[in-house]
Design a protein around this motif. Structure first.
Motif, PDB file in Angstrom:
ATOM      1  N   PHE A 314     -22.911  -1.579 -16.538  1.00  0.00           N
ATOM      2  CA  PHE A 314     -22.813  -1.098 -15.159  1.00  0.00           C
ATOM      3  C   PHE A 314     -22.429  -2.196 -14.184  1.00  0.00           C
ATOM      4  O   PHE A 314     -23.136  -3.195 -14.030  1.00  0.00           O
ATOM      5  CB  PHE A 314     -24.169  -0.510 -14.746  1.00  0.00           C
ATOM      6  CG  PHE A 314     -24.151   0.227 -13.436  1.00  0.00           C
ATOM      7  CD1 PHE A 314     -23.565   1.468 -13.332  1.00  0.00           C
ATOM      8  CD2 PHE A 314     -24.735  -0.337 -12.306  1.00  0.00           C
ATOM      9  CE1 PHE A 314     -23.558   2.158 -12.129  1.00  0.00           C
ATOM     10  CE2 PHE A 314     -24.734   0.332 -11.101  1.00  0.00           C
ATOM     11  CZ  PHE A 314     -24.145   1.586 -11.008  1.00  0.00           C
ATOM     12  N   SER A 315     -21.296  -1.992 -13.513  1.00  0.00           N
ATOM     13  CA  SER A 315     -20.839  -2.930 -12.496  1.00  0.00           C
ATOM     14  C   SER A 315     -20.929  -2.347 -11.099  1.00  0.00           C
ATOM     15  O   SER A 315     -20.754  -3.077 -10.115  1.00  0.00           O
ATOM     16  CB  SER A 315     -19.369  -3.297 -12.772  1.00  0.00           C
ATOM     17  OG  SER A 315     -18.539  -2.155 -12.599  1.00  0.00           O
ATOM     18  N   ASP A 389     -20.086  -8.076  -9.121  1.00  0.00           N
ATOM     19  CA  ASP A 389     -20.633  -6.904  -9.810  1.00  0.00           C
ATOM     20  C   ASP A 389     -22.110  -6.670  -9.491  1.00  0.00           C
ATOM     21  O   ASP A 389     -22.582  -5.527  -9.523  1.00  0.00           O
ATOM     22  CB  ASP A 389     -20.466  -7.054 -11.330  1.00  0.00           C
ATOM     23  CG  ASP A 389     -19.051  -6.772 -11.789  1.00  0.00           C
ATOM     24  OD1 ASP A 389     -18.212  -6.395 -10.948  1.00  0.00           O
ATOM     25  OD2 ASP A 389     -18.770  -6.939 -12.998  1.00  0.00           O
ATOM     26  N   ARG A 390     -22.857  -7.726  -9.163  1.00  0.00           N
ATOM     27  CA  ARG A 390     -24.248  -7.564  -8.791  1.00  0.00           C
ATOM     28  C   ARG A 390     -24.332  -6.884  -7.417  1.00  0.00           C
ATOM     29  O   ARG A 390     -25.161  -5.995  -7.194  1.00  0.00           O
ATOM     30  CB  ARG A 390     -24.955  -8.928  -8.778  1.00  0.00           C
ATOM     31  CG  ARG A 390     -26.410  -8.922  -8.363  1.00  0.00           C
ATOM     32  CD  ARG A 390     -27.308  -8.140  -9.322  1.00  0.00           C
ATOM     33  NE  ARG A 390     -27.113  -8.450 -10.720  1.00  0.00           N
ATOM     34  CZ  ARG A 390     -27.635  -9.503 -11.365  1.00  0.00           C
ATOM     35  NH1 ARG A 390     -28.373 -10.372 -10.704  1.00  0.00           N
ATOM     36  NH2 ARG A 390     -27.420  -9.670 -12.660  1.00  0.00           N
ATOM     37  N   VAL A 391     -23.476  -7.310  -6.518  1.00  0.00           N
ATOM     38  CA  VAL A 391     -23.472  -6.736  -5.175  1.00  0.00           C
ATOM     39  C   VAL A 391     -23.145  -5.245  -5.228  1.00  0.00           C
ATOM     40  O   VAL A 391     -23.866  -4.409  -4.659  1.00  0.00           O
ATOM     41  CB  VAL A 391     -22.467  -7.476  -4.270  1.00  0.00           C
ATOM     42  CG1 VAL A 391     -22.339  -6.774  -2.913  1.00  0.00           C
ATOM     43  CG2 VAL A 391     -22.884  -8.930  -4.074  1.00  0.00           C
ATOM     44  N   THR A 392     -22.059  -4.888  -5.922  1.00  0.00           N
ATOM     45  CA  THR A 392     -21.677  -3.469  -5.977  1.00  0.00           C
ATOM     46  C   THR A 392     -22.672  -2.658  -6.802  1.00  0.00           C
ATOM     47  O   THR A 392     -22.922  -1.491  -6.497  1.00  0.00           O
ATOM     48  CB  THR A 392     -20.262  -3.308  -6.560  1.00  0.00           C
ATOM     49  OG1 THR A 392     -20.185  -3.969  -7.840  1.00  0.00           O
ATOM     50  CG2 THR A 392     -19.222  -3.909  -5.631  1.00  0.00           C
ATOM     51  N   GLY A 393     -23.259  -3.281  -7.814  1.00  0.00           N
ATOM     52  CA  GLY A 393     -24.260  -2.578  -8.613  1.00  0.00           C
ATOM     53  C   GLY A 393     -25.476  -2.193  -7.786  1.00  0.00           C
ATOM     54  O   GLY A 393     -25.966  -1.058  -7.858  1.00  0.00           O
ATOM     55  N   LEU A 394     -25.970  -3.138  -6.983  1.00  0.00           N
ATOM     56  CA  LEU A 394     -27.124  -2.853  -6.132  1.00  0.00           C
ATOM     57  C   LEU A 394     -26.789  -1.789  -5.090  1.00  0.00           C
ATOM     58  O   LEU A 394     -27.615  -0.918  -4.776  1.00  0.00           O
ATOM     59  CB  LEU A 394     -27.587  -4.141  -5.445  1.00  0.00           C
ATOM     60  CG  LEU A 394     -28.290  -5.162  -6.359  1.00  0.00           C
ATOM     61  CD1 LEU A 394     -28.440  -6.497  -5.639  1.00  0.00           C
ATOM     62  CD2 LEU A 394     -29.660  -4.635  -6.784  1.00  0.00           C
ATOM     63  N   PHE A 400     -27.306   6.293  -5.903  1.00  0.00           N
ATOM     64  CA  PHE A 400     -27.940   7.118  -6.938  1.00  0.00           C
ATOM     65  C   PHE A 400     -29.295   7.659  -6.462  1.00  0.00           C
ATOM     66  O   PHE A 400     -29.642   8.807  -6.717  1.00  0.00           O
ATOM     67  CB  PHE A 400     -28.147   6.309  -8.221  1.00  0.00           C
ATOM     68  CG  PHE A 400     -26.917   6.168  -9.071  1.00  0.00           C
ATOM     69  CD1 PHE A 400     -25.856   7.046  -8.960  1.00  0.00           C
ATOM     70  CD2 PHE A 400     -26.816   5.156 -10.017  1.00  0.00           C
ATOM     71  CE1 PHE A 400     -24.717   6.925  -9.753  1.00  0.00           C
ATOM     72  CE2 PHE A 400     -25.702   5.025 -10.822  1.00  0.00           C
ATOM     73  CZ  PHE A 400     -24.645   5.909 -10.680  1.00  0.00           C
ATOM     74  N   LYS A 401     -30.050   6.810  -5.813  1.00  0.00           N
ATOM     75  CA  LYS A 401     -31.380   7.234  -5.351  1.00  0.00           C
ATOM     76  C   LYS A 401     -31.274   8.399  -4.366  1.00  0.00           C
ATOM     77  O   LYS A 401     -32.159   9.263  -4.307  1.00  0.00           O
ATOM     78  CB  LYS A 401     -32.112   6.060  -4.706  1.00  0.00           C
ATOM     79  CG  LYS A 401     -32.537   4.985  -5.701  1.00  0.00           C
ATOM     80  CD  LYS A 401     -33.187   3.809  -4.972  1.00  0.00           C
ATOM     81  CE  LYS A 401     -33.590   2.718  -5.967  1.00  0.00           C
ATOM     82  NZ  LYS A 401     -34.179   1.533  -5.264  1.00  0.00           N
ATOM     83  N   ARG A 402     -30.177   8.434  -3.618  1.00  0.00           N
ATOM     84  CA  ARG A 402     -30.002   9.512  -2.641  1.00  0.00           C
ATOM     85  C   ARG A 402     -29.546  10.813  -3.285  1.00  0.00           C
ATOM     86  O   ARG A 402     -29.989  11.888  -2.880  1.00  0.00           O
ATOM     87  CB  ARG A 402     -28.978   9.091  -1.570  1.00  0.00           C
ATOM     88  CG  ARG A 402     -29.448   7.946  -0.687  1.00  0.00           C
ATOM     89  CD  ARG A 402     -28.540   7.801   0.531  1.00  0.00           C
ATOM     90  NE  ARG A 402     -27.164   7.470   0.181  1.00  0.00           N
ATOM     91  CZ  ARG A 402     -26.715   6.236   0.044  1.00  0.00           C
ATOM     92  NH1 ARG A 402     -27.540   5.202   0.201  1.00  0.00           N
ATOM     93  NH2 ARG A 402     -25.445   6.007  -0.261  1.00  0.00           N
TER      94      ARG A 402
END
Length: 618
Positions: A314-315, A389-394, A400-402
């Motif tokens: 996941f990126s 990729d960490r920035v876009t992943g977070l 997703f939570k929404r």
């Protein structure tokens, strides 16, 4: 997922030696044992070995061999397979055996063979092959099944050995043909790296290979006659309907003179044919993901209950985000989904971010300063794993939570210190072999650590508290294939600029033609080294057939800006299912998004296709 290994070693009248009768046992047997160990790592649940001796009767009277006897050699076949149990209720130990036939299977059947949730697809396929009236029907059987595979099948009656990979090459199978110096035949899912004991190559995917072992026994000069007894059977040999025998060609129809522009992803009124294509893509991709995440055997250990069985490489980009969202539809809601997000400590990036290149410091001096900083611990203090990729992943986890209430998303931050990545480099080079380019290494490093799944979870975003976490998921979804099929690379835009729509069509066909030879075998070897299996929903042959058949202007529009025209169809599909943020993200290659590429000062000038110097070389 399995690791498979098959060897053919020849002696004379039962005296095992090399193919031309000279002793070579030590080299062969040591190499064989090392290859079995390497392939056992792919299947930690079970391993098995089976031996077959194929022998012709000597032309002279039965007596002790002598130079005057014209004896035919005896051929020893060894079959080894390891098992990662991902199908069926009961453990399976390979190789499969019945009536002298032997089958080593490394794959998954997702379509075309009636396999229920309690059955093992390899065992079911073995019975289907074993009961064929003639082995001439093997291409017809394989042409009706969809899924990634590599296999070896020995047919006792005809004394023939069959082996192949699926048409896309989604599973690794390496081949060594006998030579004067290495006089034995080898097939293996993974090698032991660069070694004098063989010349390993990826097995081509254009057909089903057949080695006439019986005929090899007729000649003492087996090395010389090996190629004449090896044939490649076409996958599609008549006009029968074999939907999965080969890859469809890209639709060559040119679009209308001036195709209508899609002004934005928010367009409520799309051209009818584009709106239909969006719906069909969602349906095809949803079904592909469903087939790849359902019926995964649950482990009964109490410590494993409530742990993820499915993970996504996941990126936060549109490909992995779409797969994770569709997996959410089909994975039980009480089961977490792991999102594996890898970030590398990259000294070159850190130095540039910290110092820039003020005064144009020479490369040698920059390297000396970097080494000194590493020794003094400066790198450790200044390390940031907030790679792209960490920035876009977070960011995507928040989306997703929404839109996915009730789901637990384990965002696994896999942080790789520079020292750890360099310590693993020799192992990664061994596993990815025969891949040996700079790009191979950059991608393999990212996949190696991401698939290992050892990282941490954020407990509290407010305080940046973490807890260690190791993913238990054995099935890893991978977004590979979307750029090739939907026009996500910059070269598709360049093709349009130089040759118009015809150039884009030609480039898409080239992408499809070379998918089997580029990444898939290497990626399979790397990810499977951790006892994990990668699955590619975009590369279902059903999805590939659908996308290849679409007119080019429904898949991408190079006239539009990045983040809209590239992979336009997928962006519209993501928008329609509610992935608003992901739908507009621009592509970033994995090795650059994770910072696994170009770690040393001076590496910026290295092209991806250059051969690496292994860590053991001077």
């Amino acid at each position: 997922m399995c690791g498979i290994f098959c060897s053919l070693h020849v002696g004379c009248c039962g005296h095992t030696g090399n193919i031309d009768g000279e002793p070579n046992n030590t080299v062969y047997h040591e190499l064989s044992e090392r290859l079995k160990v390497a392939n056992a790592a792919r299947g930690p649940d079970a391993q098995g070995t089976h031996h077959v001796r194929v022998q012709r009767i000597c032309s002279g009277e039965a007596q002790a061999p002598s130079p005057s006897n014209t004896c035919s050699p005896a051929i020893d076949l060894e079959f080894f397979a390891s098992e990662l149990r991902l199908r069926g209720d009961a453990p399976i130990v390979q190789p499969h055996q019945q009536d002298g036939d032997v089958f080593c299977w490394n794959g998954e059947v997702f379509e075309g063979l009636n396999v229920n949730a309690s059955e093992n697809d390899g065992a079911k396929l073995f019975q289907s092959i074993h009961t064929l009236s003639t082995m001439d029907d093997l291409p017809f059987l394989l042409g009706r099944i969809e899924g990634p595979y590599a296999f070896v099948y020995y047919h006792a009656e005809s004394q023939k050995l069959y082996f192949a990979r699926d048409p896309l090459g989604r599973r690794s199978l390496l081949i060594h043909k006998p030579s004067v110096f290495n006089p034995y035949f080898l097939l293996a899912s993974v090698s032991v790296g660069d070694d004098q004991g063989y010349v390993m190559e990826e097995l081509p995917t254009e057909g089903i290979f057949c080695l006439d072992v019986g005929q090899l026994c007729e000649s003492k000069e087996v090395t010389q006659h090996f190629d004449s007894n090896l044939t490649c059977i076409p996958r599609q040999i008549d006009r029968r309907n074999l939907p999965f025998a080969k890859l469809n060609r890209v639709n060559t129809a040119l679009p209308p003179d001036v195709p209508p522009l899609v002004p934005s992803l928010d367009s409520e009124i799309l051209p009818r044919d584009l709106a239909i294509a969006v719906d069909h893509l969602i349906d095809h991709l949803d079904n592909s993901v469903m087939l790849r995440v359902r019926n995964i055997p649950r482990r009964t250990s109490s410590s494993e209950k409530g742990r993820a069985q499915v993970a996504v490489l996941f990126s936060g980009g549109i490909d992995s985000t779409m797969l994770a969202f569709l997996a959410h539809r089909h994975v039980p809601l009480d089961e977490p989904i792991d999102l594996l997000n890898v970030a590398f400590q990259n000294p070159r990036k850190i130095q540039v971010q910290t110092d820039g290149n003020i005064g144009a410091i020479p490369k040698r001096e920059k390297k000396r300063q970097l080494k000194a900083a590493e020794i003094n611990g400066v790198l450790k203090e200044s390390t940031s794993y907030m790679v792209p990729d960490r920035v876009t992943g977070l960011q995507e986890v928040e989306e997703f939570k929404r839109i996915c209430p009730g789901r637990t998303w384990n965002f696994v931050e896999v942080d790789v210190p520079y020292e750890e990545s360099q310590a693993a480099r020799a192992a990664v080079e061994t596993i990815m072999f025969p891949g040996r380019t700079v790009m191979d290494l950059s991608l393999a490093m990212a996949l190696y650590f991401a698939s290992k799944g050892v990282g941490r979870l954020r407990i509290s975003e407010a305080t940046d508290d973490y807890q260690p976490y190791t993913s238990t998921a054995r099935v890893l979804l991978n977004g590979l294939g979307s750029d090739e099929l939907l026009g996500g690379y910059g070269r598709h835009r360049t093709a349009y600029a130089t040759r118009g729509w015809q150039g884009v069509i030609d480039e898409l066909q080239l992408e499809l033609d070379r998918i089997p030879t580029r990444n898939l075998g290497r990626d399979d070897r790397v990810i499977s080294s951790h006892g994990k299996e990668t699955r590619h929903p975009f590369l279902s042959l059903t999805v590939v057939s659908f996308l290849a058949g679409l007119p080019v202007h429904l898949k991408l529009d190079p006239r539009l800006e990045l983040g809209l025209g590239d992979k336009m169809l997928l962006r519209l599909a993501a928008r329609k299912v509610g992935l608003l943020e992901a739908s507009t993200r621009k592509k970033k290659a994995m090795q650059f998004g994770s910072h696994s590429a170009r770690m040393e000062p001076g590496e910026a000038e290295k092209r991806g296709d250059l051969m690496i110097r292994t860590v053991s070389e001077p």
